[in-house]
Design a protein around this motif. Structure first.
Motif, short mmCIF file in Angstrom:
data_model
loop_
_atom_site.label_atom_id
_atom_site.label_comp_id
_atom_site.label_asym_id
_atom_site.label_seq_id
_atom_site.Cartn_x
_atom_site.Cartn_y
_atom_site.Cartn_z
N ASP A 32 1.02 -1.21 -0.10
CA ASP A 32 0.06 0.12 0.04
C ASP A 32 0.89 1.08 0.06
OD1 ASP A 32 -2.29 -1.71 0.12
OD2 ASP A 32 -2.06 -1.52 2.43
N SER A 88 3.11 -8.79 8.23
CA SER A 88 2.21 -7.60 8.27
C SER A 88 2.74 -6.27 9.07
CB SER A 88 0.54 -7.96 8.48
OG SER A 88 -0.01 -6.84 8.27
N HIS A 101 4.20 -2.27 8.13
CA HIS A 101 3.28 -1.34 8.31
C HIS A 101 3.99 -0.14 9.26
CE1 HIS A 101 -0.06 -3.62 6.95
NE2 HIS A 101 -0.70 -2.29 7.05
N THR A 154 -1.28 -5.21 2.07
CA THR A 154 -2.50 -6.12 1.96
C THR A 154 -1.95 -7.40 1.77
OG1 THR A 154 -3.81 -4.13 1.58
CG2 THR A 154 -4.88 -6.28 1.23
N MET A 175 -5.80 -12.00 -1.54
CA MET A 175 -5.18 -10.62 -1.30
C MET A 175 -6.21 -9.64 -1.81
SD MET A 175 -3.70 -7.97 -3.16
CE MET A 175 -2.69 -8.69 -4.53
N ALA A 187 -9.16 -9.21 0.31
CA ALA A 187 -8.85 -8.40 1.42
C ALA A 187 -8.84 -6.88 1.13
CB ALA A 187 -7.67 -8.98 1.89
N LYS A 188 -8.28 -6.65 -0.13
CA LYS A 188 -8.14 -5.41 -0.59
C LYS A 188 -9.67 -4.55 -0.69
CE LYS A 188 -4.37 -3.29 -2.05
NZ LYS A 188 -3.30 -2.94 -2.87
N ARG A 216 -7.35 -1.20 2.60
CA ARG A 216 -5.95 -1.64 2.82
C ARG A 216 -5.58 -2.10 4.12
NH1 ARG A 216 -3.47 3.75 -0.03
NH2 ARG A 216 -3.85 3.25 -2.27
N GLY A 217 -4.55 -2.79 3.97
CA GLY A 217 -3.64 -3.21 5.23
C GLY A 217 -4.25 -4.62 5.97
N GLY A 218 -5.35 -5.19 5.09
CA GLY A 218 -5.71 -6.27 5.67
C GLY A 218 -5.32 -7.57 5.53
#
Length: 618
Positions: A208, A272, A276, A291, A315, A318-319, A323-325
């Motif tokens: 991301d 993950s 971040h 993600t 993916m 999830a997006k 974002r970020g999941g």
């Protein structure tokens, strides 16, 4: 018997030897031929390509000696490599203090004479020798040393080629920016693991904010982010796990031997977390996030590509939630990906590197004028593909599965069929309609697209004045170069019409219409099919028609399926229409019959829609 002393550069010499990755490899014909020649031409029963390793000499090729290696302490060649530029000649090993008590001399096979020429690589390291031996004492024959030097050079050339090919293969499997395996490398590693029935947790990571780093701080910053991500991922996995970069801002991680879902989930969460944290670059703090999608192999997929696709699908899902999941593959995803994989395999088998696609066919759908005559002004060529086992694959499944490169090949074949069909129909006088052909953004970007299309059209028996070129809104995106647009303008300048397909899908925006001289706009069927049920669709079409007409463009309503939609499209000012209400896509024979039935004197010819009293469109 004292062993031969080590060369002064032994550590570097061993590194050079191992860089060839030749030790313990299978026999190769090139080396086998050289030792056979060496033995025959020098009159010796034994010839060897001997590579001197740390504690052994290993024979890449040999005749007359039924072993693949000996201890280094017993190797004549261990002495020969001490003088890389000289040939080592032993006329009688029994009389040589270095070799007289060598087990290969005092016992079987009872070696006596030896001639060895060091194999010296381009950096000056003696890797081993090309040598000939006999069980009788003798001096080398006339020219034997010169001959062996020539053959030794051939051995070194083959070794260098061997290393170059291996390095080339490695580069083909390696990402240039990060030094990680690329998608091919990851797929190969995963494929080997699955062949060995090893469990693997497959993780696909999409960064991301990567575009933000590139746009705000330049490509150097983007590369710095990629390298930092690579480093964090390597540090975040175990020694046997594999990290790769499989796309622009996509990475993959293979957690080898991990089949436990709870342990895999915890590992994914740790990765993950490290992705971040911001990246420091040139005094800036670049935002970073990721993600992630994950799948278990072989539990969820039975092939490497299928497992990667499955993780990628997780993916994507999830997006969609933000974002970020982290997303995990499910059984429904597995079934869908299995279908996609089956389509790709069957399509590639059909392609087979040949010039034909046996499963490809063209369907032709008329485009009619909405001026009361319902005259057929164009016929769109639509690609279809079928497989004996999969059956006819719907376009909505086919094109997302096969991707742009395969789709371009399919389009090429289908255009040839469509041009041939229209040449027959126009030649018979059944129609004067133009043929509408589709070009993807990837095809338009070809440097030779104008010449290519001109040649294909002329080969099919038509001229550009009989062609409409349809492009999607993707071609008009801001990132598409002006050169690409110039290609299309050149086609139009040579007589073809240009139409923007699926207008309203949200990719371009109205301002992009000014980037290219267009003749027509085709409204996306999602608007047309909401006519009569959604007031907003009606207003959007009304506004688009007004704008298009103001710019001198014709408007085509796609996907017309009911009489109400046809009537409303006409009332809103659309100039042409296309859809099942008028005619389904059909093969050439069916289209020929359809055109014949629409001749003015044909019995049962259709009654045209009521004219709307507005301007007619050509």
């Amino acid at each position: 018997m004292p062993p031969a002393p080590l060369p002064p550069d032994e550590a570097k010499r061993l590194l050079a030897l191992r860089s060839y990755e030749i030790l313990d490899t299978e026999a190769e014909e090139a080396f086998d031929r050289i030792v056979t020649l060496a033995a025959d031409l020098t009159g010796n029963p034994i010839a060897l390509v001997s590579l001197v390793d740390e504690a052994r000499q290993w024979f890449k090729a040999g005749v007359g000696l039924p072993v693949r290696e000996t201890h280094r302490d017993h190797a004549f060649c261990a002495h020969a490599i001490l003088s890389p530029r000289e040939a080592m000649v032993v006329t009688d090993a029994v009389q040589d203090p270095r070799l007289c008590d060598n087990p290969l001399v005092t016992g079987e096979p009872g070696l006596r004479s030896y001639l060895g020429v060091p194999l010296v690589d381009s950096d000056g390291f003696a890797l081993g020798t090309l040598c000939v031996l006999d069980t009788v004492a003798k001096a080398p024959g006339d020219g034997a040393v010169a001959l062996l030097r020539t053959l030794a050079q051939a051995v070194v050339a083959n070794l260098e080629l061997h290393r170059a090919l291996r390095r080339s293969e490695a580069m083909a499997l390696t990402d240039e920016v990060t030094g990680l395996p690329n998608r091919r490398g990851i797929a190969a590693t995963l494929g080997r693991a699955m062949q060995e029935r090893q469990a693997v947790t497959v993780i696909v990571i999409d960064l991301d904010h990567f575009k933000e780093a590139n746009d705000s701080a330049g490509h150097a910053a983007g590369d710095a982010v990629l390298r930092e991500v690579a480093q964090r991922l390597r540090q975040g996995v175990r020694g046997g796990d594999v990290v790769g970069r499989i796309g622009g801002d996509e990475f993959a991680v293979l957690l080898m031997g991990l089949a436990d879902r709870a342990a895999a989930t915890e590992a994914v969460r740790r990765l993950s977390a490290v992705l971040h944290k911001p990246v420091a670059h040139a005094g800036m703090s670049l935002r970073l996030g990721a993600t992630i999608g994950a799948a278990m192999a072989p539990a969820d997929a039975d092939g490497a590509e299928a497992a990667l696709r499955l993780a990628d699908e997780a993916m994507v899902q999830a997006k969609r939630l933000g974002r970020g999941g982290i997303g995990w593959a499910c059984r429904a995803d597995a079934e869908r990906v299995h279908r996609v994989t089956a389509i790709i395999r069957a399509f590639d088998a059909d392609l087979g590197g040949a010039t034909v696609l046996s499963g490809a066919t063209v369907h032709l759908q008329p485009i009619l004028r909405l001026d009361g005559t319902q005259a057929t002004v164009a016929v769109e060529a639509l690609a279809r593909w079928a497989d004996p086992e999969l059956g006819a694959v719907p376009p909505a499944q086919l094109f997302p599965a096969i991707g742009p490169a395969r789709a371009a090949r399919l389009g090429e074949v289908v255009r040839d069929q469509a041009l041939a069909a229209m040449a027959v129909l126009r030649g018979s006088g059944l129609t004067g309609a133009r043929l509408a052909i589709n070009l993807s953004a990837a095809e338009v970007a070809r440097a030779d697209i104008v010449e290519h299309i001109v040649a294909q059209v002329e080969r099919g028996g038509l001229g550009l004045d009989a062609i409409e070129v349809e492009i999607t809104e993707e071609v008009l995106l801001d990132r598409v170069s002006n050169r690409t647009l110039d290609q299309l303008a050149a086609l139009r300048g040579r007589g073809a019409k240009l139409a923007l397909d699926d207008f309203g899908t949200g990719h371009s925006g109205l301002a992009q219409l000014l980037r290219l001289p267009l003749d027509a706009v085709k409204l996306d069927k999602r608007f047309v099919q909401k006519l009569g049920t959604d007031r907003r669709a009606e207003e959007i079409i009304r506004a688009t028609v007004s704008l298009a007409h103001g710019l001198g463009m014709v408007v085509v309503a796609e996907g017309v399926e009911t009489a109400q939609q046809a009537a409303m499209a006409t009332a809103l000012g659309c100039d042409r229409a296309q859809g099942y209400f008028f005619a389904a896509p059909m093969d050439r024979q069916a289209l020929s019959a359809w055109l014949m039935d629409r001749q003015p004197d044909a019995p049962g010819a259709p009654v045209p829609l009521r004219p709307r009293g507005q301007r007619a469109a050509g």
